[in-house]
Design an enzyme around this catalytic site. Structure first.
Site, mmCIF file in Angstrom:
data_model
loop_
_atom_site.group_PDB
_atom_site.id
_atom_site.type_symbol
_atom_site.label_atom_id
_atom_site.label_comp_id
_atom_site.label_asym_id
_atom_site.label_seq_id
_atom_site.Cartn_x
_atom_site.Cartn_y
_atom_site.Cartn_z
ATOM 1 N N ILE A 177 3.095 4.487 0.026
ATOM 2 C CA ILE A 177 4.370 4.895 -0.579
ATOM 3 C C ILE A 177 5.176 3.673 -1.049
ATOM 4 O O ILE A 177 5.862 3.723 -2.069
ATOM 5 C CB ILE A 177 5.164 5.753 0.432
ATOM 6 C CG1 ILE A 177 4.443 7.093 0.617
ATOM 7 C CG2 ILE A 177 6.608 5.969 -0.009
ATOM 8 C CD1 ILE A 177 4.937 7.928 1.777
ATOM 9 N N TYR B 127 6.882 6.634 17.174
ATOM 10 C CA TYR B 127 7.087 6.678 15.718
ATOM 11 C C TYR B 127 8.231 7.645 15.379
ATOM 12 O O TYR B 127 9.180 7.293 14.682
ATOM 13 C CB TYR B 127 5.774 7.113 15.061
ATOM 14 C CG TYR B 127 5.846 7.366 13.594
ATOM 15 C CD1 TYR B 127 5.710 6.326 12.676
ATOM 16 C CD2 TYR B 127 6.031 8.661 13.093
ATOM 17 C CE1 TYR B 127 5.770 6.571 11.305
ATOM 18 C CE2 TYR B 127 6.087 8.909 11.733
ATOM 19 C CZ TYR B 127 5.950 7.860 10.840
ATOM 20 O OH TYR B 127 6.008 8.107 9.494
ATOM 21 N N THR C 268 -2.040 8.445 2.240
ATOM 22 C CA THR C 268 -1.899 6.988 2.168
ATOM 23 C C THR C 268 -2.847 6.347 3.187
ATOM 24 O O THR C 268 -3.288 7.018 4.128
ATOM 25 C CB THR C 268 -0.456 6.562 2.534
ATOM 26 O OG1 THR C 268 -0.217 6.954 3.893
ATOM 27 C CG2 THR C 268 0.583 7.194 1.627
ATOM 28 N N LYS D 228 11.948 6.963 13.897
ATOM 29 C CA LYS D 228 12.290 7.568 12.601
ATOM 30 C C LYS D 228 13.600 8.361 12.741
ATOM 31 O O LYS D 228 14.398 8.427 11.824
ATOM 32 C CB LYS D 228 11.130 8.448 12.112
ATOM 33 C CG LYS D 228 9.904 7.632 11.692
ATOM 34 C CD LYS D 228 10.148 6.944 10.377
ATOM 35 C CE LYS D 228 9.212 5.830 10.065
ATOM 36 N NZ LYS D 228 9.508 5.129 8.825
ATOM 37 N N SER E 272 10.895 9.957 8.316
ATOM 38 C CA SER E 272 9.775 10.904 8.364
ATOM 39 C C SER E 272 10.285 12.246 8.856
ATOM 40 O O SER E 272 11.178 12.303 9.715
ATOM 41 C CB SER E 272 8.727 10.375 9.345
ATOM 42 O OG SER E 272 7.867 11.420 9.731
ATOM 43 N N SER F 71 0.848 -1.205 0.000
ATOM 44 C CA SER F 71 0.000 0.000 0.000
ATOM 45 C C SER F 71 0.874 1.242 0.000
ATOM 46 O O SER F 71 2.098 1.162 0.157
ATOM 47 C CB SER F 71 -0.895 0.015 1.255
ATOM 48 O OG SER F 71 -0.092 0.114 2.414
HETATM 49 N N1 LIG Z 1 2.448 9.110 4.212
HETATM 50 C C1 LIG Z 1 3.189 10.046 4.778
HETATM 51 O O1 LIG Z 1 2.838 11.233 4.787
HETATM 52 C C2 LIG Z 1 4.477 9.698 5.429
HETATM 53 C C3 LIG Z 1 5.216 10.715 6.022
HETATM 54 C C4 LIG Z 1 6.442 10.414 6.596
HETATM 55 C C5 LIG Z 1 6.922 9.116 6.534
HETATM 56 N N2 LIG Z 1 6.190 8.131 5.955
HETATM 57 C C6 LIG Z 1 6.743 6.779 5.944
HETATM 58 O O2 LIG Z 1 6.481 6.170 4.715
HETATM 59 C C7 LIG Z 1 6.407 4.754 4.885
HETATM 60 C C8 LIG Z 1 5.162 4.229 4.230
HETATM 61 O O3 LIG Z 1 4.033 4.760 4.902
HETATM 62 P P1 LIG Z 1 2.645 5.052 4.192
HETATM 63 O O4 LIG Z 1 2.267 6.435 4.530
HETATM 64 O O5 LIG Z 1 2.689 4.628 2.775
HETATM 65 O O6 LIG Z 1 1.668 4.136 5.071
HETATM 66 P P2 LIG Z 1 0.961 2.747 4.744
HETATM 67 O O7 LIG Z 1 0.085 2.880 3.565
HETATM 68 O O8 LIG Z 1 0.343 2.310 6.021
HETATM 69 O O9 LIG Z 1 2.167 1.826 4.387
HETATM 70 C C9 LIG Z 1 2.948 1.187 5.347
HETATM 71 C C10 LIG Z 1 3.146 -0.206 4.867
HETATM 72 O O10 LIG Z 1 4.030 -0.858 5.783
HETATM 73 C C11 LIG Z 1 3.516 -2.125 6.005
HETATM 74 N N3 LIG Z 1 3.973 -2.690 7.261
HETATM 75 C C12 LIG Z 1 3.764 -2.228 8.508
HETATM 76 N N4 LIG Z 1 4.337 -3.041 9.403
HETATM 77 C C13 LIG Z 1 4.920 -4.039 8.705
HETATM 78 C C14 LIG Z 1 5.651 -5.165 9.055
HETATM 79 N N5 LIG Z 1 5.897 -5.465 10.330
HETATM 80 N N6 LIG Z 1 6.114 -5.977 8.097
HETATM 81 C C15 LIG Z 1 5.860 -5.695 6.799
HETATM 82 N N7 LIG Z 1 5.161 -4.636 6.386
HETATM 83 C C16 LIG Z 1 4.688 -3.821 7.336
HETATM 84 C C17 LIG Z 1 2.019 -1.960 6.002
HETATM 85 O O11 LIG Z 1 1.421 -3.211 5.808
HETATM 86 P P3 LIG Z 1 -0.079 -3.528 6.281
HETATM 87 O O12 LIG Z 1 -0.923 -3.006 5.181
HETATM 88 O O13 LIG Z 1 -0.076 -4.999 6.407
HETATM 89 O O14 LIG Z 1 -0.299 -2.780 7.559
HETATM 90 C C18 LIG Z 1 1.841 -0.994 4.852
HETATM 91 O O15 LIG Z 1 1.742 -1.656 3.614
HETATM 92 C C19 LIG Z 1 6.447 4.508 6.391
HETATM 93 O O16 LIG Z 1 7.746 4.116 6.779
HETATM 94 C C20 LIG Z 1 6.117 5.859 6.970
HETATM 95 O O17 LIG Z 1 6.707 6.043 8.240
HETATM 96 C C21 LIG Z 1 4.975 8.386 5.412
#
Ligand SMILES: NC(=O)c1ccc[n+]([C@@H]2O[C@H](COP(=O)([O-])OP(=O)(O)OC[C@H]3O[C@@H](n4cnc5c(N)ncnc54)[C@H](OP(=O)(O)O)[C@@H]3O)[C@@H](O)[C@H]2O)c1
Length: 312
Positions: A54, A200, A235, A204, A174, A52
């Protein structure tokens, strides 16, 4: 980058909202060149949490540039759905789904044993639990997911990365990490009242601290390690874990693909970016902005992590 855009870029970055939102991305994009089509042809990329958000967008971006991609996911149904979307968008792409719960060292070991080649490794999996959660192996969940799992995975894949012509590792951190100092004194958040958002951001911060440490550890193997933050992207993770923030900022969040842009760029751009640095929107960024966050006890932090991740 023109001087005007460079100045606007820095101002937007320091003001946070303009820099992290879709506006920052769209301003900066004006000065970027497209990545070379086929830049990753003949390479293999592994992306964690690629079911899902990013991670999925990163996998798509890497596949578009010609990489074979392994989606390392804990939920294989989500992984299969992401795979179908990528293959529909990039006909002929090679996309594999493999189970990996990054928060489990045992699962990471099993996953790494199945991998026979890797040129690009993206540590994207992330979580923001509401309550302090401890894994079956006894580690606090955000620390296990953002720090220990990536650390062990990189170390286990080190021989394969070392065999690549241009190995690159990217840690997706992040901007929230700017609010925290390195908590070498309490890496597993055992003290004080647990707050998911603080756990978190602390972990990070730890990812950003790891970047130069890993760069040094793998320098002799030619493995480049990069840190980055994606800004604020719309996301499932943000909508689910931070509903208030999502409601408030929804109109100016960037897309997942825009959040993933710098990950894909770090993996593919030539000449290779300088290793050991922290990036956002294709530009190197400071690792500290607030007073009181200066790095302390990095050696103690490393010792704790290396022992907890059972590094050899
Ligand atoms: N979106 C933002 O604005 C933002 C900002 C700063 C940093 N980030 C970073 O970007 C990255 C992606 O986040 P996102 O926003 O795209 O959120 P997201 O859609 O929730 O994506 C996170 C993904 O990580 C997976 N995950 C979580 N725990 C896991 C584990 N133990 N083993 C394997 N996969 C695991 C989740 O799987 P499940 O679907 O199974 O839960 C999900 O597919 C993260 O590291 C987040 O900290 C995002």
């Amino acid at each position: 980058m023109s001087e005007l855009i460079s100045v606007l870029d820095t101002v937007a970055d320091r003001l946070v909202v303009p820099g992290y939102s879709k506006w920052g991305y769209r301003l900066r994009r004006r000065s970027w060149s497209d990545l070379e089509p086929g830049a990753l042809h003949g390479t293999r990329a592994v992306v964690t949490g690629a079911g899902s958000g990013i991670g999925e967008a990163t996998a798509l971006g890497l596949a578009r540039l010609g990489a074979d991609v392994v989606l390392a996911v804990r939920d294989e149904r989500k992984g299969e759905a992401a795979r179908a979307g990528i293959v529909a968008a990039v006909p002929g792409a090679t996309v594999l789904v493999r189970h990996c719960d990054v928060s489990s060292l045992e699962s990471v070991r099993r996953f790494a044993a199945e991998i026979d080649r890797v040129d690009v490794l993206v540590h994207n999996a992330g979580v923001l639990p509401q309550e302090r959660t401890v894994t079956a192996e006894g580690h606090e969940l955000t620390f296990a997911t953002h720090v220990l799992g990536p650390l062990l995975m990189t170390d286990l894949l080190r021989p394969l990365l070392a065999a690549s012509a241009d190995p690159r590792v990217v840690l997706v951190s992040s901007g929230g990490m700017y609010t925290q100092r390195l908590r070498a004194d309490d890496p597993e958040y055992r003290e004080g009242t647990y707050k998911g958002a603080t756990a978190y951001a602390r972990t990070k911060r730890m990812q950003v601290t790891l970047v130069p440490l890993l760069t040094e550890r793998y320098a002799a193997d030619g493995i480049a390690v990069h840190g980055m933050h994606p800004g604020w992207a719309d996301t499932p993770g943000v909508a689910g874990s931070l509903p208030g923030f999502h409601r408030l900022t929804g109109a100016f969040l960037r897309t997942a693909e825009e959040g993933a842009d710098t990950v894909v760029w770090l993996a593919a751009t030539e000449p290779a970016p300088r290793a050991g640095r922290f990036w956002h929107d294709r530009r190197e960024r400071p690792t500290h902005l607030l007073p009181g966050t200066a790095e302390e006890d990095v050696a103690a932090f490393w010792r704790y992590c290396a022992a907890a991740a059972d590094l050899r």
